[in-house]
Design a protein around this motif. Structure first.
Motif, PDB file in Angstrom:
ATOM      1  N   ARG A  26       0.856  -1.182   0.000  1.00  0.00           N
ATOM      2  CA  ARG A  26       0.000   0.000   0.000  1.00  0.00           C
ATOM      3  C   ARG A  26       0.889   1.228   0.000  1.00  0.00           C
ATOM      4  O   ARG A  26       1.888   1.288   0.719  1.00  0.00           O
ATOM      5  CB  ARG A  26      -0.915   0.001   1.228  1.00  0.00           C
ATOM      6  CG  ARG A  26      -1.948  -1.105   1.153  1.00  0.00           C
ATOM      7  CD  ARG A  26      -3.125  -0.950   2.106  1.00  0.00           C
ATOM      8  NE  ARG A  26      -3.017   0.109   3.064  1.00  0.00           N
ATOM      9  CZ  ARG A  26      -3.051  -0.076   4.386  1.00  0.00           C
ATOM     10  NH1 ARG A  26      -3.179  -1.284   4.895  1.00  0.00           N
ATOM     11  NH2 ARG A  26      -2.964   0.946   5.195  1.00  0.00           N
ATOM     12  N   ARG A  27       0.508   2.187  -0.798  1.00  0.00           N
ATOM     13  CA  ARG A  27       1.305   3.395  -0.937  1.00  0.00           C
ATOM     14  C   ARG A  27       1.535   4.099   0.401  1.00  0.00           C
ATOM     15  O   ARG A  27       2.595   4.655   0.639  1.00  0.00           O
ATOM     16  CB  ARG A  27       0.594   4.348  -1.896  1.00  0.00           C
ATOM     17  CG  ARG A  27       1.530   5.207  -2.651  1.00  0.00           C
ATOM     18  CD  ARG A  27       0.834   6.049  -3.683  1.00  0.00           C
ATOM     19  NE  ARG A  27      -0.115   5.257  -4.447  1.00  0.00           N
ATOM     20  CZ  ARG A  27      -1.117   5.772  -5.118  1.00  0.00           C
ATOM     21  NH1 ARG A  27      -1.326   7.061  -5.111  1.00  0.00           N
ATOM     22  NH2 ARG A  27      -1.940   5.011  -5.790  1.00  0.00           N
ATOM     23  N   ASP A  28       0.560   4.018   1.295  1.00  0.00           N
ATOM     24  CA  ASP A  28       0.650   4.742   2.561  1.00  0.00           C
ATOM     25  C   ASP A  28       1.312   3.928   3.678  1.00  0.00           C
ATOM     26  O   ASP A  28       1.366   4.378   4.817  1.00  0.00           O
ATOM     27  CB  ASP A  28      -0.739   5.191   2.996  1.00  0.00           C
ATOM     28  CG  ASP A  28      -1.705   4.040   3.186  1.00  0.00           C
ATOM     29  OD1 ASP A  28      -1.532   2.998   2.531  1.00  0.00           O
ATOM     30  OD2 ASP A  28      -2.645   4.175   3.993  1.00  0.00           O
ATOM     31  N   SER A  32       5.298   1.617   0.148  1.00  0.00           N
ATOM     32  CA  SER A  32       4.871   0.537  -0.745  1.00  0.00           C
ATOM     33  C   SER A  32       5.688  -0.746  -0.615  1.00  0.00           C
ATOM     34  O   SER A  32       5.616  -1.616  -1.476  1.00  0.00           O
ATOM     35  CB  SER A  32       4.876   0.992  -2.205  1.00  0.00           C
ATOM     36  OG  SER A  32       3.946   2.021  -2.393  1.00  0.00           O
TER      37      SER A  32
END
Length: 83
Positions: A26-28, A32
């Motif tokens: 997940r990017r957050d 990542s």
């Protein structure tokens, strides 16, 4: 497989059961990096322990929120397929 849910750490009991044994990016979360789903524990951290000679049980002692399925997923995760 453990059947006594009360014997498991609270954090494992609070995780969404569909995330057990899964890897996510997940990017957050940690830029990542692949992590055990529902945690911030990276695949690379689990692999580093394994490469240092830790067994699955020993890794779970270090990260009590993990299950054997989580550790196995991290060890079998293919970084090249997800890139």
């Amino acid at each position: 497989m453990e059947t006594n849910v009360q014997a498991r750490p609270v954090a494992v009991r609070l995780r969404d059961p569909t995330t057990i044994g899964r890897i996510e990016r997940r990017r957050d979360v940690l830029g990542s990096a692949p992590v055990i789903a529902g945690t911030r524990i990276t695949v690379s951290a689990v692999r580093n322990f394994h490469e240092a000679g830790y067994s699955v049980d020993a890794i779970i002692e270090e990260y009590p929120t993990l299950t054997p399925a989580d550790v196995e997923a991290a060890l079998s995760y293919d970084d090249t397929a997800a890139a």
